[in-house]
Design a protein around this motif. Structure first.
Motif, PDB file in Angstrom:
ATOM      1  N   ASP A 155       0.917  -1.327  -0.086  1.00  0.00           N
ATOM      2  CA  ASP A 155       0.027  -0.034  -0.119  1.00  0.00           C
ATOM      3  C   ASP A 155       0.779   1.128  -0.039  1.00  0.00           C
ATOM      4  N   HIS A 179      -5.253   1.861  -1.658  1.00  0.00           N
ATOM      5  CA  HIS A 179      -5.624   0.335  -1.703  1.00  0.00           C
ATOM      6  C   HIS A 179      -4.880  -0.297  -2.501  1.00  0.00           C
ATOM      7  N   GLY A 220      -7.163  -3.579   0.704  1.00  0.00           N
ATOM      8  CA  GLY A 220      -7.422  -3.457  -0.616  1.00  0.00           C
ATOM      9  C   GLY A 220      -8.827  -4.026  -1.328  1.00  0.00           C
TER      10      GLY A 220
END
Ligand code: SAH
Length: 351
Positions: free
Chosen positions: A154, A264, A231
């Protein structure tokens, strides 16, 4: 004193608007002023709390997963135990402690950390003194490997493209009245399956490159990878870039270098990159599904059995935070990948 802010404004004044991936790489990784480079951002007092910092159980269960994956590799007498972006080193320390149940695993494991931050390297050295450090994954020596990454992907830079008036533009940071402002520049070469007006599509060359390298390594040599992050899958349009300071969201261009900037992870695209490298990719699990299958409730119950009332309450909160649907359980996902033909490690592939 806003050294990074000044530097970014001077760069934009000289070179024009800055792509999001370049901005992210600078605010997180500038050698002196980058967010991760100058400080330890973790903990209740810091800007955010990660799963290994919430409870030791997280790392313990991942350590047990690694032991099983190692056994699936035929219990090699030497292998690389690699962690990408280890933060304070807490996850690896907890993994190694749990793995003491199988002493041959610890004896065979050579720990490698991929970490760019000198401050965090120092914290990691305290937690896991025997580790070796590398600037990037491709520097880790060849050989059978287990690879773990929690909240690493991320933080890798992304680009953002936006559909406006029937054409794609790229989101950039420019200057307006001397201050940083979000803007859009034409991106005629960009293509995406989505064409809805206003759609934002995120692309991460950095993530794809690391995932493909991991896949290629697993294709060359026996091993497995476990990647955990927040995510989504399948791929979908959406602006997920966020800046965070002291557990709250802040605008992206405010105090660069003093906020964590992440987005994400698109797990469908990550899986495609792992496969493109040559690895086998297993069906995605949510963090909640993974931790429950690995015995999270049983482990917490065991810790609670010998704890006082206040500690039991803390344990219950930590357990809920890690696995509840409304907390990290659903937003966070776990993707596993192995060398082609390797025994599929539990709990992946169990319908
Ligand atoms: N895994 C830890 C830390 C997550 S924060 C935890 O769960 O607590 C992200 C980590 O990745 C930090 O250690 C940061 O310094 C490191 N990192 C971010 N980008 C990196 C890069 N490009 N190369 C190497 N390390 C990076």
């Amino acid at each position: 004193m806003r050294p990074l802010d000044d530097l970014i404004r001077a760069t934009i004044a000289a070179e024009g608007p800055m792509r999001m991936d370049h901005y992210m790489a600078l605010v997180l990784g500038h050698p002196q002023h980058g967010y991760y480079m100058k400080q330890d951002p973790f903990g209740a007092e810091g800007d955010f709390l990660t799963a290994p910092e919430i409870s030791q159980v997280f790392g313990e269960l991942i350590g047990i997963w690694c032991v099983a994956a190692w056994q699936g590799m035929g219990s090699p007498s030497a292998f690389h135990l690699v962690e990408l972006g280890p933060g304070r080193g807490t996850l690896m320390a907890d993994m190694l402690r749990a793995a003491q149940l199988v002493p041959a695993f610890g004896a065979a494991a050579k720990v490698h950390f991929v970490e760019m931050s000198p401050v965090l390297r120092a914290a990691q050295r305290k937690a896991v003194p025997q580790a070796q450090w590398h600037d990037q994954f491709s520097d880790v020596p060849e050989g059978p490997a287990l690879i773990v990454a929690n909240e690493f992907f991320d933080a890798l830079p992304i680009r953002q493209f936006e559909r406006r008036n029937g054409a794609w533009g790229e989101r950039v940071i420019g200057l307006e009245g001397g201050e940083l402002r979000l803007g859009l520049v034409p991106a005629p070469a960009f293509h995406a399956a989505y064409t809805g007006e206003g759609d934002v599509v995120e692309v991460s060359e950095a993530r794809d490159a690391v995932a493909q390298q991991i896949g290629a390594r697993l294709a060359r040599q026996p091993g497995a990878a476990l990647i955990i992050d927040y995510g989504h899958a399948p791929s979908a349009p959406g602006d997920t870039l966020q800046a965070m300071k002291r557990h709250a969201y802040v605008p992206l261009t405010v105090s660069p270098g003093d906020c964590d900037v992440t987005s994400h992870v698109d797990f469908e695209t990550l899986g495609v990159a792992l496969k493109a490298g040559g690895a086998q990719v297993l069906p995605l699990l949510t963090q909640g599904q993974f931790l429950l299958a690995m015995g999270l409730p049983q482990r917490f119950a065991k810790l609670a059995a010998t704890a006082d009332a206040a500690t039991r309450a803390t344990l219950a909160r930590a357990e809920a935070r890690l696995a509840d649907q409304q907390q990290m359980g659903n937003l966070f996902k776990v993707i596993a990948s192995t060398s082609p033909g390797l025994t599929i490690p539990y709990p992946f592939g169990v319908a």
